[in-house]
Write a protein that holds these residues in place. Structure first.
Motif, PDB file in Angstrom:
ATOM      1  N   GLY A  47     -10.351  -2.598   3.041  1.00  0.00           N
ATOM      2  CA  GLY A  47     -11.166  -1.721   1.954  1.00  0.00           C
ATOM      3  C   GLY A  47     -10.102  -1.040   0.846  1.00  0.00           C
ATOM      4  N   THR A  48      -9.176  -0.729   1.291  1.00  0.00           N
ATOM      5  CA  THR A  48      -8.295   0.233   0.489  1.00  0.00           C
ATOM      6  C   THR A  48      -6.862  -0.506   0.387  1.00  0.00           C
ATOM      7  OG1 THR A  48      -9.256   2.224   1.252  1.00  0.00           O
ATOM      8  CG2 THR A  48      -7.188   2.330   0.313  1.00  0.00           C
ATOM      9  N   ARG A  50      -5.441  -3.409   1.071  1.00  0.00           N
ATOM     10  CA  ARG A  50      -5.313  -4.893   0.588  1.00  0.00           C
ATOM     11  C   ARG A  50      -5.125  -4.850  -0.870  1.00  0.00           C
ATOM     12  NH1 ARG A  50     -10.363  -8.778   1.007  1.00  0.00           N
ATOM     13  NH2 ARG A  50     -11.408  -7.344  -0.159  1.00  0.00           N
ATOM     14  N   ASN A  51      -5.386  -4.044  -1.625  1.00  0.00           N
ATOM     15  CA  ASN A  51      -5.598  -4.183  -3.000  1.00  0.00           C
ATOM     16  C   ASN A  51      -4.168  -4.360  -3.450  1.00  0.00           C
ATOM     17  OD1 ASN A  51      -8.291  -3.771  -3.122  1.00  0.00           O
ATOM     18  ND2 ASN A  51      -8.324  -1.605  -3.465  1.00  0.00           N
ATOM     19  N   CYS A  52      -3.215  -3.557  -3.028  1.00  0.00           N
ATOM     20  CA  CYS A  52      -1.842  -3.735  -3.255  1.00  0.00           C
ATOM     21  C   CYS A  52      -0.931  -4.275  -2.237  1.00  0.00           C
ATOM     22  CB  CYS A  52      -1.104  -2.376  -3.635  1.00  0.00           C
ATOM     23  SG  CYS A  52      -2.030  -1.391  -4.914  1.00  0.00           S
ATOM     24  N   HIS A  53      -1.103  -4.413  -1.075  1.00  0.00           N
ATOM     25  CA  HIS A  53      -0.363  -4.948   0.050  1.00  0.00           C
ATOM     26  C   HIS A  53      -0.494  -6.282   0.444  1.00  0.00           C
ATOM     27  CE1 HIS A  53       2.024  -1.343   0.631  1.00  0.00           C
ATOM     28  NE2 HIS A  53       1.020  -0.679   0.714  1.00  0.00           N
ATOM     29  N   LEU A  54      -1.671  -7.023  -0.182  1.00  0.00           N
ATOM     30  CA  LEU A  54      -1.872  -8.383   0.138  1.00  0.00           C
ATOM     31  C   LEU A  54      -0.740  -9.184  -0.573  1.00  0.00           C
ATOM     32  CD1 LEU A  54      -3.432 -10.337   1.809  1.00  0.00           C
ATOM     33  CD2 LEU A  54      -5.104 -10.743  -0.084  1.00  0.00           C
ATOM     34  N   MET A  55      -0.746  -8.998  -1.687  1.00  0.00           N
ATOM     35  CA  MET A  55       0.017  -9.909  -2.500  1.00  0.00           C
ATOM     36  C   MET A  55       1.469  -9.157  -3.230  1.00  0.00           C
ATOM     37  SD  MET A  55      -1.092 -12.682  -2.009  1.00  0.00           S
ATOM     38  CE  MET A  55      -0.334 -13.995  -2.982  1.00  0.00           C
ATOM     39  N   ARG A 100      -2.885   8.577   0.436  1.00  0.00           N
ATOM     40  CA  ARG A 100      -3.809   7.735   1.131  1.00  0.00           C
ATOM     41  C   ARG A 100      -4.444   6.581   0.332  1.00  0.00           C
ATOM     42  NH1 ARG A 100      -5.943  11.441   4.730  1.00  0.00           N
ATOM     43  NH2 ARG A 100      -5.115  13.296   4.730  1.00  0.00           N
ATOM     44  N   GLY A 101      -3.227   6.047  -0.235  1.00  0.00           N
ATOM     45  CA  GLY A 101      -3.710   4.685  -0.747  1.00  0.00           C
ATOM     46  C   GLY A 101      -4.767   4.870  -2.173  1.00  0.00           C
ATOM     47  N   ALA A 114      -4.937   2.343   9.791  1.00  0.00           N
ATOM     48  CA  ALA A 114      -4.665   1.178   8.712  1.00  0.00           C
ATOM     49  C   ALA A 114      -3.128   0.803   8.886  1.00  0.00           C
ATOM     50  CB  ALA A 114      -4.997   1.730   7.385  1.00  0.00           C
ATOM     51  N   VAL A 115      -2.329   1.891   8.981  1.00  0.00           N
ATOM     52  CA  VAL A 115      -0.917   1.577   9.332  1.00  0.00           C
ATOM     53  C   VAL A 115      -0.777   0.879  10.283  1.00  0.00           C
ATOM     54  CG1 VAL A 115       1.273   2.748   9.762  1.00  0.00           C
ATOM     55  CG2 VAL A 115      -0.331   3.612   7.782  1.00  0.00           C
ATOM     56  N   ASP A 116      -1.248   1.283  11.425  1.00  0.00           N
ATOM     57  CA  ASP A 116      -0.996   0.412  12.667  1.00  0.00           C
ATOM     58  C   ASP A 116      -1.501  -0.946  12.612  1.00  0.00           C
ATOM     59  OD1 ASP A 116      -0.014   2.556  13.983  1.00  0.00           O
ATOM     60  OD2 ASP A 116      -1.830   3.138  15.035  1.00  0.00           O
ATOM     61  N   TYR A 117      -2.528  -1.135  11.797  1.00  0.00           N
ATOM     62  CA  TYR A 117      -3.117  -2.446  11.633  1.00  0.00           C
ATOM     63  C   TYR A 117      -1.997  -3.304  10.619  1.00  0.00           C
ATOM     64  CZ  TYR A 117      -5.313  -6.560   9.947  1.00  0.00           C
ATOM     65  OH  TYR A 117      -5.953  -7.778   9.190  1.00  0.00           O
ATOM     66  N   MET A 118      -1.557  -2.701   9.643  1.00  0.00           N
ATOM     67  CA  MET A 118      -0.729  -3.387   8.906  1.00  0.00           C
ATOM     68  C   MET A 118       0.702  -3.679   9.532  1.00  0.00           C
ATOM     69  SD  MET A 118       0.550  -2.896   4.866  1.00  0.00           S
ATOM     70  CE  MET A 118      -0.106  -1.340   4.867  1.00  0.00           C
ATOM     71  N   ILE A 119       1.299  -2.807  10.591  1.00  0.00           N
ATOM     72  CA  ILE A 119       2.375  -2.993  11.291  1.00  0.00           C
ATOM     73  C   ILE A 119       2.266  -4.229  12.282  1.00  0.00           C
ATOM     74  CG2 ILE A 119       3.826  -2.342  13.216  1.00  0.00           C
ATOM     75  CD1 ILE A 119       3.351   0.554  11.971  1.00  0.00           C
TER      76      ILE A 119
END
Length: 130
Positions: A47-48, A50-55, A100-101, A114-119
């Motif tokens: 929701g938050t 992904r907007n920047c960190h997906l691509m 907070r993104g 969210a950080v743990d998920y990204m890691i």
């Protein structure tokens, strides 16, 4: 006139409903985890973050870029939590990543999830690309 307006609105809205080939940027299949903490983190990330960190928008390290994430992950989760909570400023003192993104409604625990998920995702996506 009163009958035509609702029909025109419906036709306008339906005009955008056509099958389109998925764009390359939507191809990344983000991992799902059974652990509740990471499952919640995925929802927040989608929701938050992904907007920047997906691509890798605006210089953000893409979740698929293990090389970019390695030095960040090496610093440890607490360091990443602080970056996500407080944001990251560039040399011009402007935020490269907002606190907070950019979602001030998120609680500290949600940011950590969210950080743990990204890691965890960086690890899974790296393994899957080998």
């Amino acid at each position: 006139m009163s009958r035509i307006l609702p029909i025109a609105i419906c036709l306008y809205l339906l005009g955008g409903c056509s099958e389109q080939a998925p764009q390359e940027e939507s191809v990344v299949d983000m991992p799902r985890f059974a652990e509740e903490h990471l499952a919640k983190g995925r929802g927040i990330w989608m929701g938050t973050c992904r907007n920047c960190h997906l691509m890798g928008v605006s210089g953000a390290p893409a979740v698929t870029d293990a090389t970019a994430w390695a030095p960040r992950i090496e610093k440890g989760a607490p360091s990443l939590y602080q970056s996500a909570l407080n944001g990251i400023k560039g040399s011009d003192d402007k935020f490269r990543m907002p606190p907070r993104g950019g979602n001030n409604r998120l609680k500290d625990e949600q940011i950590r999830q969210a950080v743990d998920y990204m890691i965890a995702s960086v690890g899974v996506l790296t393994e899957n690309s080998k």
